[in-house]
Design an enzyme around this catalytic site. Structure first.
Site, PDB file in Angstrom:
ATOM      1  N   HIS A 126      -7.823   9.209  -1.667  1.00  0.00           N
ATOM      2  CA  HIS A 126      -7.238   9.202  -0.328  1.00  0.00           C
ATOM      3  C   HIS A 126      -8.157   9.826   0.732  1.00  0.00           C
ATOM      4  O   HIS A 126      -8.233   9.323   1.850  1.00  0.00           O
ATOM      5  CB  HIS A 126      -5.895   9.947  -0.360  1.00  0.00           C
ATOM      6  CG  HIS A 126      -4.933   9.506   0.689  1.00  0.00           C
ATOM      7  ND1 HIS A 126      -3.590   9.441   0.464  1.00  0.00           N
ATOM      8  CD2 HIS A 126      -5.104   9.099   1.959  1.00  0.00           C
ATOM      9  CE1 HIS A 126      -2.974   9.017   1.555  1.00  0.00           C
ATOM     10  NE2 HIS A 126      -3.877   8.804   2.479  1.00  0.00           N
TER      11      HIS A 126
ATOM     12  N   TYR B 100       2.790   9.788   0.231  1.00  0.00           N
ATOM     13  CA  TYR B 100       3.814   9.116   1.030  1.00  0.00           C
ATOM     14  C   TYR B 100       5.218   9.290   0.457  1.00  0.00           C
ATOM     15  O   TYR B 100       6.199   9.077   1.153  1.00  0.00           O
ATOM     16  CB  TYR B 100       3.543   7.609   1.133  1.00  0.00           C
ATOM     17  CG  TYR B 100       2.249   7.198   1.762  1.00  0.00           C
ATOM     18  CD1 TYR B 100       1.419   8.093   2.437  1.00  0.00           C
ATOM     19  CD2 TYR B 100       1.845   5.874   1.683  1.00  0.00           C
ATOM     20  CE1 TYR B 100       0.229   7.675   3.002  1.00  0.00           C
ATOM     21  CE2 TYR B 100       0.661   5.447   2.252  1.00  0.00           C
ATOM     22  CZ  TYR B 100      -0.146   6.354   2.896  1.00  0.00           C
ATOM     23  OH  TYR B 100      -1.323   5.929   3.456  1.00  0.00           O
TER      24      TYR B 100
ATOM     25  N   ASP C  72       0.863  -1.179   0.000  1.00  0.00           N
ATOM     26  CA  ASP C  72       0.000   0.000   0.000  1.00  0.00           C
ATOM     27  C   ASP C  72       0.898   1.228   0.000  1.00  0.00           C
ATOM     28  O   ASP C  72       1.770   1.376   0.851  1.00  0.00           O
ATOM     29  CB  ASP C  72      -0.880   0.003   1.246  1.00  0.00           C
ATOM     30  CG  ASP C  72      -1.722   1.265   1.311  1.00  0.00           C
ATOM     31  OD1 ASP C  72      -2.778   1.287   0.652  1.00  0.00           O
ATOM     32  OD2 ASP C  72      -1.309   2.220   1.983  1.00  0.00           O
TER      33      ASP C  72
ATOM     34  N   LYS D 170      -2.873   5.691  -3.773  1.00  0.00           N
ATOM     35  CA  LYS D 170      -3.924   6.671  -3.521  1.00  0.00           C
ATOM     36  C   LYS D 170      -3.528   8.031  -4.080  1.00  0.00           C
ATOM     37  O   LYS D 170      -2.361   8.412  -3.997  1.00  0.00           O
ATOM     38  CB  LYS D 170      -4.145   6.818  -2.006  1.00  0.00           C
ATOM     39  CG  LYS D 170      -4.541   5.539  -1.310  1.00  0.00           C
ATOM     40  CD  LYS D 170      -4.665   5.711   0.192  1.00  0.00           C
ATOM     41  CE  LYS D 170      -3.417   5.436   0.975  1.00  0.00           C
ATOM     42  NZ  LYS D 170      -2.753   4.169   0.772  1.00  0.00           N
TER      43      LYS D 170
END
Length: 189
Positions: free
Chosen positions: A110, A52, A47, A77
């Site tokens: 997200h 990120y 994931d 996402k």
């Protein structure tokens, strides 16, 4: 569940591994080595998210594993500022490039709103979802999903979209059980 390779069956008949490796904060330190170690330990479900900043590292770790792409289950996402019709299409292309793949197993919105004071969030979610539906038809996304959506956010997608979300990724732990969202998701498949 007997092993990390066991799977859940989603509403579109896709199988998602029961255990995944989250890459949030994996951009700190020796990130490629951390992700390569996860692959060596047997993880195949990863994931990530544009926010990120781990997609590049994950893509590199996967390439260096010498395992075929089909062995992995990749979820990413789009961030709040990537929502909207064309922005979603552009965001996916950037994620695919960073990951070094031509498709994602699941792509998630997200957050349902770019900010707490966003008044047109319903329309924005639907524009984003419409783009994701088209990207799925093009074969760039196998499953469409949500993240951090509450029942009233999900209802907007269910009532106005043509593809049902396969997941709603939620933060769950003893201090934050999100019972209403979990129950809503169970009731609506």
């Amino acid at each position: 569940m007997e092993s990390i390779y066991d799977c859940f069956k989603l509403n579109n008949d896709m199988k998602i591994p029961c255990v995944g490796f989250g890459t949030y904060k994996a951009a700190e330190g020796n990130n490629v080595e951390i992700l390569k170690t996860a692959i060596e330990a047997g993880y195949r479900y990863f994931d990530t998210a544009s926010f990120y900043q781990t997609e590049d590292f994950l893509g590199q770790a996967i390439r260096e594993s010498n395992l075929p792409r089909e062995d992995f289950f990749l979820v990413s996402k789009m961030w709040k500022d990537e929502m909207g019709y064309q922005q979603t299409k552009d965001a996916l292309e950037k994620s695919l490039k960073r990951l070094g793949t031509d498709y994602l197993d699941i792509y998630l919105i997200h957050w349902p709103r770019p900010s707490a004071d966003c008044e047109n969030w319903k329309e924005l979610d639907l524009e984003t979802w419409r783009a994701m539906e088209e990207l799925q038809k093009e074969g760039k996304i196998r499953g469409l999903g949500l993240s951090n959506f509450l029942p009233h956010h999900i209802k907007n997608i269910l009532e106005n979209g043509t593809v049902k979300p396969v997941v709603n990724q939620l933060e769950l732990h003893p201090g934050y059980m999100q019972q209403a969202a979990v129950q809503y998701c169970k009731e609506h498949g």
